[in-house]
Design an enzyme around this catalytic site. Structure first.
Site, PDB file in Angstrom:
ATOM      1  N   LYS A 271       9.609  44.679 -51.754  1.00 21.24           N
ATOM      2  CA  LYS A 271       8.321  44.562 -51.060  1.00 21.24           C
ATOM      3  C   LYS A 271       8.387  43.425 -50.046  1.00 21.24           C
ATOM      4  CE  LYS A 271       3.351  44.287 -52.242  1.00 21.24           C
ATOM      5  NZ  LYS A 271       2.388  44.149 -53.355  1.00 21.24           N
TER       6      LYS A 271
ATOM      7  N   SER B  72      -1.237  47.727 -53.475  1.00 26.18           N
ATOM      8  CA  SER B  72      -0.668  47.368 -52.193  1.00 26.18           C
ATOM      9  C   SER B  72       0.849  47.621 -52.084  1.00 26.18           C
ATOM     10  CB  SER B  72      -0.929  45.894 -51.901  1.00 26.18           C
ATOM     11  OG  SER B  72      -0.213  45.081 -52.807  1.00 26.18           O
TER      12      SER B  72
ATOM     13  N   SER C  95      -1.532  46.371 -58.014  1.00 21.42           N
ATOM     14  CA  SER C  95      -0.732  46.730 -56.839  1.00 21.42           C
ATOM     15  C   SER C  95       0.623  47.360 -57.130  1.00 21.42           C
ATOM     16  CB  SER C  95      -0.528  45.511 -55.951  1.00 21.42           C
ATOM     17  OG  SER C  95      -1.676  45.283 -55.185  1.00 21.42           O
TER      18      SER C  95
END
Lengths: 488, 102
Positions: free
Chosen positions: A73, A148, A172
């Site tokens: 990420k 997310s 997330s």
């Protein structure tokens, strides 16, 4: 190279069968990622030259994860590689050090693919607030992948990478994992070092693995867990052998089902899959216990005070001085701060900074922030009481399957409510996992399991028992979306 | 959330004040947009007032096992000046450069 890899094992067998120059293996893997990513857009930025250069420098440490491509990420720092939180304000930022989890993965010799797309600074539940634009759900390109960590999850679901690391502040990792039909794990707060994770809400953030199945998840968790003196909230206790927990018996385990999570708002299809999952556990000899978590309905409100409050102070560091975007338009220092931040932050980031600053401002601190931290205590107590009656708690991961891109972007409250079932575990610091439990209209549904602090083994055990006795994890995005096939 | 602004008191001035504290600035339609959304969110959040929190301690560490962590005050290697300045938008003679202050 048409292969849709479905596990680390599967990938390794394929990689072993390729003899010759490992450099070719790496560029083959990367070419495939680039090809698939034109459609999925799981990566906000993909710098093949950088990625290959780092892999070539790799001092050939060997572990189970050697050469396995792992998506990272865009908020987890890798030394010298672009890490931007999918924001403009960190455009071009190259961290001067590795996150603790990155060092751990490099010790295993993994192949790190950074730049997995996300909501800007992880502020969002749909991956739509990214400065790079939205990631597509691999099951249906018109839909969001969740957020997310939407990019990291979509990269795993489309089999661009075999596993990924995301971060989970209010769901997330788990919410997108549910929406893309993969396994997403949030460890206990303090189990995995946050050193080098760009901070969102420091009392809630945890890094965790995203994988295609539970045994890969156990492997990844084992690698990244453990004490780190560079994170003062890292907990110094032994890390169990999670792969050993995989095959433990679940007969007699008590699985709690909280009445408060079966809300009328839940999509009936999702409800049906969850009830079927409960039946699977009954058949496996687990005892289903009705429990109550009475303060559940306050979790979202509590979170939307605490998380923005912490975020607003964490984001104060972006002022155009030390790193990141600096406005060219400013005549003096204060104007430089304001213009750099105005130009550098997106709409949702500004919304959360405002909300957090309001909640912390003089005269409102007690009414909002302190009140929320008291309600948080009550939410944690609910769990403590519940875990006297059960070992694990089973709930849906999200109230609905993936929604259409654009559907909720202008309605913050509707967006926030998609995390209603995942937020409580962050508030109470608990470990939780989302695993696939079937489809509704060809879209994946996730089941969430939560356990008491540091009881990750119980989650691995239950999740693996479920997975081994069902077929859900075997259906992948490429089975319903033919555009995910790659050229041979 | 469109019709529920009545109870909270998020005025234009409040948003401007909070923006100033946050080193942000908005005007016109953007300011009004944030005002409406903040009012909606805060209205929603006010349901926390239903919870009786008398005699409840606020969470400071999420897990009771967590305590403040101390270490010996010893000198240790840290980032080199070069590395620390590497991402700076502007630097000069091993310092970060900023626009004039006075």
């Amino acid at each position: 190279m048409k292969k849709h890899f479905c596990s680390i094992e599967n990938f390794k067998n394929w990689a072993d069968s390729k003899s010759g120059d490992p450099g070719n293996l790496y560029s083959d893997i990367l070419d495939r990622i680039c090809e698939l990513d034109k459609k999925v857009k799981a990566f906000g930025h993909l710098d093949s030259a950088d990625i290959l250069k780092d892999k070539a420098k790799d001092s050939a440490k060997k572990g189970f994860l050697t050469d396995v491509p792992i998506g990272i990420k865009d908020n987890i720092c890798i030394k010298g590689r672009k890490t931007t939180c999918a924001s403009r304000i960190l455009e071009g930022f190259r961290p001067p050090y590795n996150a603790h989890v990155i060092d751990k993965l490099l010790d295993e010799g993994t192949f790190l693919i950074n730049g997995a797309n996300m909501d800007e600074f992880a502020f969002g539940s749909s991956c739509e607030t990214s400065v790079y634009g939205p990631t597509k759900n691999p099951w249906d390109f018109d839909r969001i992948p969740g957020g997310s960590s939407g990019g990291a999850v979509a990269a795993v679901a489309s089999s661009e990478v075999i596993a990924a690391l995301g971060s989970d502040t209010g769901g997330s990792i788990r919410q997108p994992a549910a929406m893309c039909g993969v396994v997403g794990f949030k460890p206990t707060y303090g189990r995995v070092s946050r050193f080098g994770l760009i901070a969102f809400a420091s009392s809630l953030d945890q890094i965790g693995p995203i994988t295609r199945n539970v045994s890969d998840c156990a492997r990844m968790l084992e690698v990244i867990s453990g004490y780190d003196n560079k994170d003062s909230t890292s907990v110094n206790i032994d890390v169990p052998n999670y792969t050993e927990s995989l095959f433990s018996e679940i007969k007699g385990m008590r699985i709690g089902v909280p009445a408060e999570y079966m809300l009328p708002e839940i999509d009936p299809g999702v409800k049906k899959r969850i009830n079927e999952a409960i039946d699977v556990f009954k058949d496996l000899g687990a005892e289903i216990v009705e429990i109550s978590l009475p303060h559940t309905k306050y979790a979202v409100s509590c979170y939307y005070i605490i998380a923005p409050a912490e975020a607003s102070s964490n984001l104060a560091r972006y002022d155009g001085v030390h790193y990141g975007h600096r406005s060219e338009q400013a005549k003096d220092l204060i104007e430089m701060y304001i213009k750099s931040r105005n130009e550098g932050f997106g709409k949702e980031a500004k919304r959360r900074i405002l909300l957090g600053t309001y909640a912390l401002s003089s005269g409102y601190y007690e009414a909002y922030y302190l009140k929320a931290q008291k309600v948080r205590t009550k939410i944690s107590r609910d769990f403590k009481e519940a875990f006297k009656l059960c070992d694990c708690i089973l709930t849906p991961t999200s109230p609905s399957t993936a929604f259409k891109i654009g559907d909720r972007i202008d309605d913050p409250i509707q967006m926030y409510l998609s995390d209603i079932f995942t937020i409580p575990a962050n508030l109470a610091g608990l470990p939780a996992v989302s695993i696939p439990c079937g489809l509704v209209d060809n879209l994946p549904v996730g089941m969430q399991l939560m356990a008491a602090p540091f009881k990750e083994e119980d989650l691995i055990k239950c999740a693996h028992a479920f997975e081994s006795n069902t077929e859900h994890h075997k259906i992948c995005a490429s089975d319903v979306n033919s555009s995910l096939e790659t050229a041979d | 959330m469109k019709n529920n602004e009545s109870k909270t008191n998020i005025t234009k001035e409040v948003v401007e004040y909070v923006a100033r504290l946050s080193r942000l600035s908005f005007e016109g339609k953007e300011l009004e947009g944030f005002r409406q959304q903040l009012a909606g969110i805060i209205e929603y959040i006010e349901q926390l007032n239903e919870v009786d929190t008398s005699n409840v301690t606020a969470t400071t560490h999420v897990l009771p096992s967590m305590k403040n962590v101390f270490r010996e005050d010893e000198e240790k290697r840290s980032l080199s000046q070069d590395l620390a300045l590497e991402n700076a938008p502007a630097s000069h003679n091993n310092h970060f450069t900023v626009p004039k202050i006075i």
